[in-house]
Scaffold this motif. Structure first.
Motif, PDB file in Angstrom:
ATOM      1  N   VAL B  37      27.743 -22.591  29.919  1.00  0.00           N
ATOM      2  CA  VAL B  37      27.546 -21.223  30.391  1.00  0.00           C
ATOM      3  C   VAL B  37      26.082 -20.889  30.175  1.00  0.00           C
ATOM      4  CG1 VAL B  37      28.064 -18.782  30.051  1.00  0.00           C
ATOM      5  CG2 VAL B  37      29.906 -20.467  29.968  1.00  0.00           C
ATOM      6  N   ALA B  38      25.391 -20.531  31.251  1.00  0.00           N
ATOM      7  CA  ALA B  38      23.961 -20.220  31.170  1.00  0.00           C
ATOM      8  C   ALA B  38      23.749 -18.714  31.242  1.00  0.00           C
ATOM      9  CB  ALA B  38      23.204 -20.908  32.295  1.00  0.00           C
ATOM     10  N   LEU B  39      23.025 -18.188  30.268  1.00  0.00           N
ATOM     11  CA  LEU B  39      22.607 -16.787  30.274  1.00  0.00           C
ATOM     12  C   LEU B  39      21.218 -16.728  30.892  1.00  0.00           C
ATOM     13  CD1 LEU B  39      23.801 -15.925  26.662  1.00  0.00           C
ATOM     14  CD2 LEU B  39      24.813 -15.076  28.793  1.00  0.00           C
ATOM     15  N   ILE B  40      21.088 -15.945  31.961  1.00  0.00           N
ATOM     16  CA  ILE B  40      19.851 -15.934  32.738  1.00  0.00           C
ATOM     17  C   ILE B  40      19.274 -14.526  32.778  1.00  0.00           C
ATOM     18  CG2 ILE B  40      18.854 -16.386  35.015  1.00  0.00           C
ATOM     19  CD1 ILE B  40      21.136 -18.377  35.504  1.00  0.00           C
ATOM     20  N   PRO B  41      18.134 -14.299  32.123  1.00  0.00           N
ATOM     21  CA  PRO B  41      17.521 -12.967  32.157  1.00  0.00           C
ATOM     22  C   PRO B  41      17.058 -12.623  33.564  1.00  0.00           C
ATOM     23  CG  PRO B  41      16.514 -14.383  30.458  1.00  0.00           C
ATOM     24  CD  PRO B  41      17.345 -15.260  31.332  1.00  0.00           C
ATOM     25  N   GLY B  42      17.401 -11.425  34.029  1.00  0.00           N
ATOM     26  CA  GLY B  42      16.964 -10.962  35.335  1.00  0.00           C
ATOM     27  C   GLY B  42      16.432  -9.547  35.240  1.00  0.00           C
ATOM     28  N   ILE B  43      16.170  -8.944  36.397  1.00  0.00           N
ATOM     29  CA  ILE B  43      15.649  -7.583  36.433  1.00  0.00           C
ATOM     30  C   ILE B  43      16.353  -6.791  37.525  1.00  0.00           C
ATOM     31  CG2 ILE B  43      13.352  -8.137  35.514  1.00  0.00           C
ATOM     32  CD1 ILE B  43      12.343  -8.161  38.427  1.00  0.00           C
ATOM     33  N   GLY B  44      16.022  -5.502  37.625  1.00  0.00           N
ATOM     34  CA  GLY B  44      16.451  -4.695  38.763  1.00  0.00           C
ATOM     35  C   GLY B  44      17.934  -4.417  38.848  1.00  0.00           C
ATOM     36  N   GLY B  45      18.611  -4.357  37.699  1.00  0.00           N
ATOM     37  CA  GLY B  45      20.020  -3.970  37.709  1.00  0.00           C
ATOM     38  C   GLY B  45      20.985  -5.086  38.078  1.00  0.00           C
ATOM     39  N   VAL B  46      20.502  -6.326  38.020  1.00  0.00           N
ATOM     40  CA  VAL B  46      21.379  -7.437  38.386  1.00  0.00           C
ATOM     41  C   VAL B  46      22.430  -7.706  37.304  1.00  0.00           C
ATOM     42  CG1 VAL B  46      19.913  -9.242  37.373  1.00  0.00           C
ATOM     43  CG2 VAL B  46      21.400  -9.812  39.301  1.00  0.00           C
ATOM     44  N   SER B  58      29.365  -9.776  41.635  1.00  0.00           N
ATOM     45  CA  SER B  58      28.022  -9.243  41.802  1.00  0.00           C
ATOM     46  C   SER B  58      28.080  -7.729  41.691  1.00  0.00           C
ATOM     47  CB  SER B  58      27.459  -9.647  43.172  1.00  0.00           C
ATOM     48  OG  SER B  58      26.296  -8.874  43.442  1.00  0.00           O
ATOM     49  N   ARG B  59      27.343  -7.204  40.746  1.00  0.00           N
ATOM     50  CA  ARG B  59      27.301  -5.744  40.603  1.00  0.00           C
ATOM     51  C   ARG B  59      26.801  -5.077  41.876  1.00  0.00           C
ATOM     52  NH1 ARG B  59      27.080  -1.769  36.634  1.00  0.00           N
ATOM     53  NH2 ARG B  59      25.687  -0.063  37.151  1.00  0.00           N
ATOM     54  N   LYS B  60      25.835  -5.728  42.531  1.00  0.00           N
ATOM     55  CA  LYS B  60      25.298  -5.188  43.781  1.00  0.00           C
ATOM     56  C   LYS B  60      26.406  -5.019  44.820  1.00  0.00           C
ATOM     57  CE  LYS B  60      20.952  -4.500  43.050  1.00  0.00           C
ATOM     58  NZ  LYS B  60      20.115  -5.589  42.517  1.00  0.00           N
ATOM     59  N   ALA B  61      27.279  -6.002  44.929  1.00  0.00           N
ATOM     60  CA  ALA B  61      28.331  -5.956  45.953  1.00  0.00           C
ATOM     61  C   ALA B  61      29.512  -5.102  45.516  1.00  0.00           C
ATOM     62  CB  ALA B  61      28.806  -7.374  46.275  1.00  0.00           C
ATOM     63  N   GLU B  62      29.904  -5.225  44.251  1.00  0.00           N
ATOM     64  CA  GLU B  62      31.181  -4.648  43.845  1.00  0.00           C
ATOM     65  C   GLU B  62      31.060  -3.432  42.946  1.00  0.00           C
ATOM     66  OE1 GLU B  62      33.813  -8.604  43.608  1.00  0.00           O
ATOM     67  OE2 GLU B  62      31.663  -8.807  43.368  1.00  0.00           O
ATOM     68  N   GLY B  63      29.856  -3.223  42.401  1.00  0.00           N
ATOM     69  CA  GLY B  63      29.662  -2.089  41.505  1.00  0.00           C
ATOM     70  C   GLY B  63      30.278  -2.364  40.147  1.00  0.00           C
ATOM     71  N   GLY B  64      29.775  -1.688  39.147  1.00  0.00           N
ATOM     72  CA  GLY B  64      30.363  -1.816  37.807  1.00  0.00           C
ATOM     73  C   GLY B  64      30.265  -3.227  37.253  1.00  0.00           C
ATOM     74  N   PHE B  65      31.165  -3.513  36.328  1.00  0.00           N
ATOM     75  CA  PHE B  65      31.174  -4.821  35.676  1.00  0.00           C
ATOM     76  C   PHE B  65      32.539  -5.466  35.857  1.00  0.00           C
ATOM     77  CE2 PHE B  65      27.969  -2.321  33.534  1.00  0.00           C
ATOM     78  CZ  PHE B  65      26.895  -3.199  33.544  1.00  0.00           C
ATOM     79  N   PRO B  66      32.584  -6.785  35.794  1.00  0.00           N
ATOM     80  CA  PRO B  66      33.868  -7.459  35.996  1.00  0.00           C
ATOM     81  C   PRO B  66      34.800  -7.278  34.800  1.00  0.00           C
ATOM     82  CG  PRO B  66      32.179  -9.053  35.415  1.00  0.00           C
ATOM     83  CD  PRO B  66      31.476  -7.743  35.572  1.00  0.00           C
TER      84      PRO B  66
END
Lengths: 92, 92
Positions: B37-46, B58-66
């Motif tokens: 399992v890879a933890l990948i730092p991102g930006i912009g609300g990803v 994907s939060r962008k597609a589905e909103g919220g968290f799984p």
């Protein structure tokens, strides 16, 4: 994604929480420097930390577990050499 | 190492703890099935969860968290289809 830090841990020894804690310590300090931290389930007492293929810590070789400040210095020296680590720069 | 699960999270949003918790949930359930399992730092609300390149959430597609039970069912269906997930097999 690089730099790629790997933490391989023994599932039989139940070292997931230790591995995840180590991952979070490093991702907190190097959030914008690390490409990823991979948690890798292993067996047989393994606890290894590798950065882009280079072994930073091996339980087999060194015994015990790595001190977090030491790990941070090793990672810093390789991917963010100008970074001041604050209290982690003092000897553990 | 495959199967490879990726969790990309927004560092600006301080979602590391959420990402690390999700990683630990999946590694606890699929310790012998997941390669990493890879933890990948991102930006912009990803906030994205991917398995071998396939986007599971994907939060962008589905909103919220799984929801964790949902994620476990999606991972199970792909890498350990015969696995009984116990209470996570009931609808969340």
């Amino acid at each position: 994604m690089t730099p790629r830090l790997e933490i391989e841990y023994c599932t039989q020894c139940r070292w997931l929480l230790r591995a995840a804690w180590t991952a979070q310590e490093l991702l907190t300090t190097f959030a914008t420097d690390l490409g990823e931290v991979a948690l890798i389930p292993g067996i047989g007492g393994v606890f290894e930390v590798r950065l882009d293929g280079e072994t930073l810590w091996s339980r087999k070789a060194e015994g015990g577990f790595p001190e977090i400040p030491l790990l941070k210095r090793m990672v810093r020296d390789r991917i963010a050499p100008d970074r001041d680590l604050g209290h982690s720069d003092k000897k553990a």
